[in-house]
Each structure stands twice: as structure tokens, then as C-alpha cells.
Design an enzyme around this catalytic site. Structure first.
Site, mmCIF file in Angstrom:
data_model
loop_
_atom_site.group_PDB
_atom_site.id
_atom_site.type_symbol
_atom_site.label_atom_id
_atom_site.label_comp_id
_atom_site.label_asym_id
_atom_site.label_seq_id
_atom_site.Cartn_x
_atom_site.Cartn_y
_atom_site.Cartn_z
ATOM 1 N N ARG A 21 0.841 -1.213 0.000
ATOM 2 C CA ARG A 21 0.000 0.000 0.000
ATOM 3 C C ARG A 21 0.873 1.259 0.000
ATOM 4 O O ARG A 21 0.622 2.220 -0.740
ATOM 5 C CB ARG A 21 -0.903 -0.049 1.235
ATOM 6 C CG ARG A 21 -1.719 1.198 1.507
ATOM 7 C CD ARG A 21 -2.580 0.923 2.734
ATOM 8 N NE ARG A 21 -3.337 2.076 3.162
ATOM 9 C CZ ARG A 21 -2.896 2.956 4.061
ATOM 10 N NH1 ARG A 21 -1.686 2.818 4.582
ATOM 11 N NH2 ARG A 21 -3.664 3.957 4.427
ATOM 12 N N ILE A 127 8.668 -13.592 8.762
ATOM 13 C CA ILE A 127 8.447 -13.713 10.214
ATOM 14 C C ILE A 127 9.715 -14.165 10.926
ATOM 15 O O ILE A 127 9.824 -14.052 12.135
ATOM 16 C CB ILE A 127 7.281 -14.677 10.551
ATOM 17 C CG1 ILE A 127 7.596 -16.108 10.125
ATOM 18 C CG2 ILE A 127 5.982 -14.191 9.946
ATOM 19 C CD1 ILE A 127 6.674 -17.151 10.769
ATOM 20 N N ASP A 128 10.698 -14.678 10.158
ATOM 21 C CA ASP A 128 11.904 -15.241 10.788
ATOM 22 C C ASP A 128 12.859 -14.197 11.369
ATOM 23 O O ASP A 128 13.707 -14.530 12.190
ATOM 24 C CB ASP A 128 12.677 -16.089 9.764
ATOM 25 C CG ASP A 128 11.925 -17.348 9.384
ATOM 26 O OD1 ASP A 128 11.050 -17.773 10.163
ATOM 27 O OD2 ASP A 128 12.203 -17.909 8.312
ATOM 28 N N GLY A 186 8.107 -16.164 29.019
ATOM 29 C CA GLY A 186 8.591 -16.795 30.256
ATOM 30 C C GLY A 186 8.799 -18.295 30.138
ATOM 31 O O GLY A 186 8.611 -19.035 31.109
ATOM 32 N N ALA A 187 9.220 -18.769 28.952
ATOM 33 C CA ALA A 187 9.434 -20.214 28.780
ATOM 34 C C ALA A 187 10.605 -20.686 29.644
ATOM 35 O O ALA A 187 11.577 -19.947 29.837
ATOM 36 C CB ALA A 187 9.726 -20.512 27.312
ATOM 37 N N LYS A 214 6.469 -25.046 41.001
ATOM 38 C CA LYS A 214 5.997 -24.523 39.712
ATOM 39 C C LYS A 214 4.962 -25.494 39.189
ATOM 40 O O LYS A 214 5.162 -26.707 39.263
ATOM 41 C CB LYS A 214 7.166 -24.454 38.716
ATOM 42 C CG LYS A 214 7.595 -23.047 38.399
ATOM 43 C CD LYS A 214 8.482 -23.012 37.166
ATOM 44 C CE LYS A 214 9.090 -21.635 37.026
ATOM 45 N NZ LYS A 214 9.941 -21.498 35.853
#
Ligand code: F6P
Length: 320
Positions: A21, A127-128, A186-187, A214
């Protein structure tokens, strides 16, 4: 009147439409005739006719994911005859300038057309986020947010069942998506192609988490780093935990682009046309800090984009 053609190529990325665009409208503003060719370089090779654009041709697309120009992976463009054929098609259609929106493979194809005399500027859309020379590519932010949404959902069910979840994200050769989503989500562990993983350490981190009550663990795995099913089996062999595997796949490539990607697409599209008007060729629009700057297409292949190991270490410290 000079003519600019736009091609979107390789894997689609949210925000490509915003870039198209911006090229169309900035091009018309500068007095160019602007057209598009559908289906990437394959469209060029198949002799697809150009579509001439007016201001209204790109109305109602800024909010859409994917690319309304359609795209394709075109390995044929690695052959010299194809490169010559593609350039001839552009010249026959009266095209003087080309804007290619895509990833590394698309940049390589664009360079061959530039060498045949077509004034060319590229825009990084993947996206990489793996293009050397730009802080960010169009589509990365939306994909990270999509992965975060998936992590949030997985966390709900992981906590309820006190399970370990392995989540595979895209990234055949690079782990930028996995790292950004893993850090922001937060992995507990992030597995990327750039850094050799240690299964004992992954298992230790899970066990340390369980010891301090956890309720779940999330392990993000970039698709190119490991076979997620084998890793799942290996973890279960090592420690007695209940696990589940989720492969996010192409869900993370679609969807309405985030504000960041719409802004990036709009700014990069406009910069590409400004530079064509200044006579530049053989560059891509790179984000450097807050600015859009020209970086030569050659230099983006000189070395791989450095992996931010400091962020990787930070992610591990924060998710202990
Ligand atoms: O190039 C972007 C990318 O999303 C990679 O991360 C992924 O491996 C690949 O595309 C998938 O490509 P395709 O859609 O052709 O299967």
C-alpha cells in the site's frame, strides 16, 4: 512516466500488505505509474501480466495478513536462464523500477534482476527476522504475538494438569522467533539452531521448577533446532513428568498485522520509493534503531545475522 513494479515473494508475512500500500501510494505521490505482479518471481517467469494500480487499488488491505499480491517460493530463480527471462518480462512490460518484498531468497533473486539493469529496492518481509543488517523484518512482531497468545493458552491447561509442554515454532535455520517468544512468554527452556542444547539441563530446569512448586513448564523449540517428538521422548526417559507436544505451524504466519508491522511496512514501503526517486538501486530498507536506512543487498549476505546470545542468557536467568 516511470513505472515501478511490486513483487511479494517467499513466505508471506503480516504487514506485507501495508508495505505494498505504501509503495503504491508513495509512488503515485511521486508521479510514478505503479503496478504489481502476482505470485512472486514465479509470476514473472510465467509471464503474468502486470496489474496497474490506482490509489484505491490498495484500499482495505492494511489490516489484512498474508499478501494480496500472492506469493510463491521460486527455486527456478537460481538458474541464469530464469533470471534473464524474468528481467525480459519486466522490460517488455515497460517496468523501470522494482520493489521486492520478501526474505533472503527473494533478495537473492532481486539482486540478479538489479544486475540486469532494473533499478531495484528490497523490503525485508519474513516472520523469521533473520536478515542481516536490519534490526527487524516485517511480520516478526505479529508472529511473536501470535506465539505468545498460544503460550498463554498452553499455560492455562499446563498449569491445570501440572504438565510440561513442548511448543514448536517456525525457524528452519534461525531461532529469533523462538527466543523472542520464549523470553516474552517466560518459557523455562528455549531450543534454537544457533546454540547446542543440553538435554540434562532442560530436564534439570524442569525438576528445579517442580521442587519449588511450579505448576508447569514450557519449552519452546525452533523447528530447525531439534525433532520435537524425539526430544519429548528423551525428556520422558530422563525424568518422570507428563508431557504434551504442540506444533504451531502456519497459524503463526497468518493473522492481522500488529501496529508495529503496519508501521514498519508503511515506513519501509515509502522509503523504498523515496530512494528509487533519488536514483538508488541495490539496497534494502533496514531498521536501524528508530530509523529506516539503506543497506546494500550485497552486504546482507556477507555474514549471518548475529544471534543475540545476551537475550538468550537473560531468558534463562529470568525463567529459573
Ligand atoms: O521463511 C519463513 C518460514 O516461515 C520458516 O520459518 C518456515 O520454516 C518456512 O517459512 C515454512 O515454509 P513453507 O510455508 O513454504 O512451508
Amino acid at each position: 512516466m516511470k513505472k515501478i513494479a511490486i513483487v511479494t515473494s517467499g513466505g508471506d508475512a503480516p504487514g506485507m500488505n501495508a508495505a505494498v500500500r505504501a509503495v503504491v501510494r508513495t509512488g503515485i505521490y511521486h508521479g510514478y505509474q505503479v503496478c504489481g505482479i502476482r505470485r512472486g518471481f514465479s509470476g514473472l517467469l510465467n509471464g503474468n501480466p502486470v496489474i496497474n494500480f490506482e490509489l484505491g487499488s490498495v484500499a482495505d488491505i492494511i489490516q489484512r495478513g498474508g499478501t494480496f499480491l500472492l506469493t510463491a517460493r521460486s527455486p527456478e530463480m537460481y538458474q541464469v536462464e530464469s533470471q534473464v527471462k524474468a528481467a525480459e518480462h519486466l522490460k517488455n512490460e515497460g517496468v523501470d523500477c522494482l520493489v521486492v518484498i520478501g526474505g533472503e531468497g527473494s533478495f537473492k533473486g532481486a539482486m540478479t534482476l538489479e544486475k540486469q539493469g532494473i533499478q531495484t529496492i528490497c523490503i525485508p518481509g519474513t516472520i523469521d527476522n533473520d536478515i542481516n543488517g536490519t534490526d527487524q523484518t516485517i511480520g516478526f512482531d505479529t508472529a511473536v504475538n501470535t506465539i505468545l497468545d498460544a503460550i498463554n493458552r498452553l499455560r492455562d491447561t499446563a498449569t491445570s494438569h501440572e504438565r510440561v509442554f513442548l511448543l514448536e515454532v517456525m525457524g528452519r535455520h534461525t531461532g529469533y522467533l523462538a527466543l523472542a517468544a520464549g523470553l516474552a512468554g517466560g518459557a523455562e527452556s528455549i531450543v534454537v539452531p544457533e546454540i547446542k542444547y543440553d538435554l540434562n539441563e532442560i530436564c534439570n530446569r524442569i525438576m528445579r521448577g517442580i521442587k519449588r512448586d511450579k505448576m508447569h513448564s514450557i519449552i519452546i523449540v525452533a523447528e530447525g533446532a531439534a525433532n520435537i517428538y524425539e526430544m519429548n521422548e528423551a525428556i520422558k526417559k530422563h525424568i518422570n513428568v507428563e508431557t504434551r507436544v504442540t506444533v504451531l505451524g502456519h497459524i503463526q504466519r497468518g493473522g492481522s498485522p500488529s501496529a508495529v508491522d503496519r508501521l514498519l511496512g508503511s515506513r519501509m514501503g515509502a522509503a523504498a520509493v523515496d530512494w528509487l526517486a533519488e536514483g538508488k538501486s541495490g539496497y534494502f530498507t533496514a531498521l536501524y534503531g528508530q530509523d529506516i536506512v539503506p543497506v546494500s543487498l550485497d552486504s546482507c549476505f556477507a555474514e549471518r545475522k548475529p544471534f543475540p546470545e545476551d537475550l538468550y542468557r537473560l531468558a534463562l536467568i529470568l525463567s529459573r
